[in-house]
Design a protein around this motif. Sequence first.
Motif, PDB file in Angstrom:
ATOM      1  N   THR A 294     147.439  73.954  38.639  1.00  0.00           N
ATOM      2  CA  THR A 294     146.730  73.324  39.761  1.00  0.00           C
ATOM      3  C   THR A 294     147.547  73.354  41.050  1.00  0.00           C
ATOM      4  OG1 THR A 294     147.602  71.154  39.145  1.00  0.00           O
ATOM      5  CG2 THR A 294     145.454  71.765  38.224  1.00  0.00           C
ATOM      6  N   LYS A 295     148.742  74.004  41.009  1.00  0.00           N
ATOM      7  CA  LYS A 295     149.659  74.050  42.161  1.00  0.00           C
ATOM      8  C   LYS A 295     149.949  72.645  42.689  1.00  0.00           C
ATOM      9  CE  LYS A 295     148.356  78.716  43.609  1.00  0.00           C
ATOM     10  NZ  LYS A 295     147.802  79.571  44.694  1.00  0.00           N
ATOM     11  N   GLY A 296     150.267  71.775  41.729  1.00  0.00           N
ATOM     12  CA  GLY A 296     150.617  70.409  42.110  1.00  0.00           C
ATOM     13  C   GLY A 296     149.426  69.580  42.535  1.00  0.00           C
ATOM     14  N   PHE A 297     148.240  69.870  41.995  1.00  0.00           N
ATOM     15  CA  PHE A 297     147.011  69.116  42.272  1.00  0.00           C
ATOM     16  C   PHE A 297     146.678  69.149  43.777  1.00  0.00           C
ATOM     17  CE2 PHE A 297     149.258  67.026  38.723  1.00  0.00           C
ATOM     18  CZ  PHE A 297     148.356  67.290  37.704  1.00  0.00           C
ATOM     19  N   THR A 298     146.714  70.356  44.346  1.00  0.00           N
ATOM     20  CA  THR A 298     146.496  70.482  45.790  1.00  0.00           C
ATOM     21  C   THR A 298     145.017  70.564  46.168  1.00  0.00           C
ATOM     22  OG1 THR A 298     146.804  72.872  45.563  1.00  0.00           O
ATOM     23  CG2 THR A 298     148.725  71.568  46.211  1.00  0.00           C
ATOM     24  N   GLU A 299     144.179  71.143  45.291  1.00  0.00           N
ATOM     25  CA  GLU A 299     142.768  71.348  45.664  1.00  0.00           C
ATOM     26  C   GLU A 299     141.879  70.482  44.782  1.00  0.00           C
ATOM     27  OE1 GLU A 299     139.508  74.953  46.321  1.00  0.00           O
ATOM     28  OE2 GLU A 299     141.596  75.418  45.827  1.00  0.00           O
ATOM     29  N   LYS A 300     141.424  69.362  45.352  1.00  0.00           N
ATOM     30  CA  LYS A 300     140.560  68.445  44.598  1.00  0.00           C
ATOM     31  C   LYS A 300     139.101  68.891  44.727  1.00  0.00           C
ATOM     32  CE  LYS A 300     141.338  63.967  44.559  1.00  0.00           C
ATOM     33  NZ  LYS A 300     141.367  62.525  44.924  1.00  0.00           N
ATOM     34  N   LEU A 301     138.417  68.970  43.575  1.00  0.00           N
ATOM     35  CA  LEU A 301     137.012  69.372  43.559  1.00  0.00           C
ATOM     36  C   LEU A 301     136.069  68.174  43.584  1.00  0.00           C
ATOM     37  CD1 LEU A 301     137.212  72.163  40.825  1.00  0.00           C
ATOM     38  CD2 LEU A 301     137.152  72.466  43.303  1.00  0.00           C
ATOM     39  N   GLY A 302     136.506  67.050  43.069  1.00  0.00           N
ATOM     40  CA  GLY A 302     135.645  65.882  43.018  1.00  0.00           C
ATOM     41  C   GLY A 302     136.364  64.695  42.422  1.00  0.00           C
ATOM     42  N   GLU A 303     135.680  63.551  42.462  1.00  0.00           N
ATOM     43  CA  GLU A 303     136.285  62.319  41.957  1.00  0.00           C
ATOM     44  C   GLU A 303     135.186  61.401  41.459  1.00  0.00           C
ATOM     45  OE1 GLU A 303     139.697  59.102  43.368  1.00  0.00           O
ATOM     46  OE2 GLU A 303     138.842  60.515  44.799  1.00  0.00           O
ATOM     47  N   GLY A 304     135.484  60.662  40.403  1.00  0.00           N
ATOM     48  CA  GLY A 304     134.518  59.725  39.853  1.00  0.00           C
ATOM     49  C   GLY A 304     135.218  58.604  39.127  1.00  0.00           C
ATOM     50  N   GLY A 305     134.435  57.805  38.371  1.00  0.00           N
ATOM     51  CA  GLY A 305     135.008  56.688  37.646  1.00  0.00           C
ATOM     52  C   GLY A 305     135.967  57.131  36.556  1.00  0.00           C
ATOM     53  N   TYR A 306     135.818  58.380  36.090  1.00  0.00           N
ATOM     54  CA  TYR A 306     136.675  58.904  35.042  1.00  0.00           C
ATOM     55  C   TYR A 306     138.038  59.343  35.572  1.00  0.00           C
ATOM     56  CZ  TYR A 306     134.799  63.026  37.320  1.00  0.00           C
ATOM     57  OH  TYR A 306     134.424  63.939  38.273  1.00  0.00           O
ATOM     58  N   GLY A 307     138.132  59.649  36.862  1.00  0.00           N
ATOM     59  CA  GLY A 307     139.350  60.208  37.434  1.00  0.00           C
ATOM     60  C   GLY A 307     139.018  61.275  38.466  1.00  0.00           C
ATOM     61  N   SER A 308     139.870  62.310  38.559  1.00  0.00           N
ATOM     62  CA  SER A 308     139.687  63.361  39.562  1.00  0.00           C
ATOM     63  C   SER A 308     139.658  64.730  38.893  1.00  0.00           C
ATOM     64  CB  SER A 308     140.815  63.324  40.597  1.00  0.00           C
ATOM     65  OG  SER A 308     140.854  62.060  41.243  1.00  0.00           O
ATOM     66  N   VAL A 309     138.999  65.700  39.578  1.00  0.00           N
ATOM     67  CA  VAL A 309     138.920  67.073  39.092  1.00  0.00           C
ATOM     68  C   VAL A 309     139.586  67.981  40.118  1.00  0.00           C
ATOM     69  CG1 VAL A 309     137.410  68.957  38.368  1.00  0.00           C
ATOM     70  CG2 VAL A 309     136.776  66.599  37.866  1.00  0.00           C
ATOM     71  N   TYR A 310     140.449  68.889  39.628  1.00  0.00           N
ATOM     72  CA  TYR A 310     141.192  69.794  40.498  1.00  0.00           C
ATOM     73  C   TYR A 310     140.931  71.241  40.092  1.00  0.00           C
ATOM     74  CZ  TYR A 310     143.741  65.512  41.600  1.00  0.00           C
ATOM     75  OH  TYR A 310     144.065  64.240  41.967  1.00  0.00           O
ATOM     76  N   LYS A 311     140.987  72.111  41.080  1.00  0.00           N
ATOM     77  CA  LYS A 311     140.841  73.541  40.816  1.00  0.00           C
ATOM     78  C   LYS A 311     142.177  74.107  40.365  1.00  0.00           C
ATOM     79  CE  LYS A 311     139.051  77.802  42.933  1.00  0.00           C
ATOM     80  NZ  LYS A 311     138.481  78.396  44.168  1.00  0.00           N
ATOM     81  N   GLY A 312     142.154  75.002  39.373  1.00  0.00           N
ATOM     82  CA  GLY A 312     143.376  75.598  38.879  1.00  0.00           C
ATOM     83  C   GLY A 312     143.176  77.049  38.497  1.00  0.00           C
TER      84      GLY A 312
END
Length: 586
Positions: A294-312
Amino acid sequence: MLRTLLFAGFAAIFLLLLLPTTCKAKLNLHRCHSSCGNIPDISYPFRLKDDRRRCGDRKYELACENNRTILQLYSGRYYVEEINYNRETIRVVDTGLKKDDCSSLPLHSLTDANFSYGDPYRLSYKTSDVNFVDCEAPINSSLYIDMAPCSRNSSSNSSLSSMQTYSYVVVRHMALSDLEDSCSVGLVVGFSTTGQEIDNSLPDIHNRLLYGTDLKWFNCFGFLCTSCDTLYFPHSVLAVAAKIFFGVPCVLIFLIYKWKRRSLSMYCAIEEFIQTHNNLKPIRYSYSNIKKMTKGFTEKLGEGGYGSVYKGKLKSGHLVAVKMLANSKANGQDFINEVATIGRIHHFNVVQLIGFCVEGSKQALVYDFMPNGSLDKYIFPEKEEYISLSFEKMYQISLGVAHGIEYLHLGCDMQILHFDIKPHNILLDKNFTPKVSDFGLAKSYPADHSIVSLTGARGTRGYMAPELFYKNIGGVSYKADVFSFGMLLMEMAGRRRNLNVFAEHSSQIYFPSWAYDQFNEGKDIEIGDATEEEQKLAKKMVLIALWCIQFKPSERPSMHKVIEMLEGKVDQLQMPPKPFLTPQEV
């Protein structure tokens, strides 16, 4: 606590001392011999259904039908070809396979995924996988053996039975990277290797399947042996002293270990699940791997009650979506549900779980990347970047979602109930092919369970079936997913949320009731600048949705019937009864 552990330890040692006597008695009681067809000696741990009550072990019961020995394994039936008591293996063949007919196929998958910790059988390590693959387009690869010479005579074995498909066989353990685009695996069968190379011909593969699959049975667990064949203690002072000397510390360590594990948090519950299900297909990544991809969680795709989604991106260049779980439910049940259900299946309309990560509080799920995001952004667009999908495309998406849900209900050895079908959980790939996702609330049940038990309601308001609240209208079953699909389908057809308190007219606040009244009065639903054909598609989708959201589960169709209705003509659809729910109840 220590006093309790010591007491339990000495009790265990006492049982060990008694074991030789009880074992000998048990051995005499269970040594019965039977025969059936080509199996001349059926003895402990096996038994036939008609054997005396004390013969064999009921976990290893066989049947004798038409002079053939039959093993009933989960939902499948298998012919028994050989029992080898020295190697503790039983060789079985799927009853769907016919000799001299290479078009005959197995009826059930038989891989490591079928078995779990504590099962009486395991797949022998000397096996290879045969994958039956369906593709939307021809595949030019030496790995893919065309099945055209042996026409598939059963559409039920094809996960894409409503489409034109090309059928192939792949002989190897398949990872996600091995699977071509637009292909899905329908069945995977392990067959026993005999030391000879496979010549990659359909007759040879079919003969290998007819030879069968070796299953290994287990008599011993830990210190104790259920058959008593391999456990015998001589009656001597030395043996008793040795048991006490080695047994007491081992038993105490074991009990302390179990007590500590029981007191650990959800992270250990997840770890224990992974260890006991060591046949999981998804790859286990380290947290450092997750950070790299994920290159250090740099590109976030979305967020919700479960947590966050990142592009990798994987090392192979394959794009992935990494979901970092922030608020895992009690004992990590949402994580376990996700890995245990979606991690074992592969279908064209179900999102693919590539891998996972568990390191202490760090929990991640790695999915195939869906470049077009989730369906809700196209039904309720909030940004100009999301294009408006045509009614034809919306219809195709709804049909794909229906196929995905039908597969969960009928296509697996266990029926999987999703319990959270909604636009946000439908992902779209580069071709806008829909993929059912987010199995955090899913539950698996035996295929013959028509009614299932739940400790509480689960799902998202507005899409939850009424039987999850009103227990007196019917039990909870797969019809709960049908209801959720109906609410989703209604929103796809109307291009709006079902409940809209800001509607121009009060009668339009709850879209399903308004749509029903329109049809009941002989009127059509006017939707923007839709053409006549698009109006027909919208009407068909709304009528089917009205059937799906009937108040009583018994009045809703199955997903198989829903697919038939979607693929049929709108003129053939009958007007459903009016759904009982009112906007206030929703």
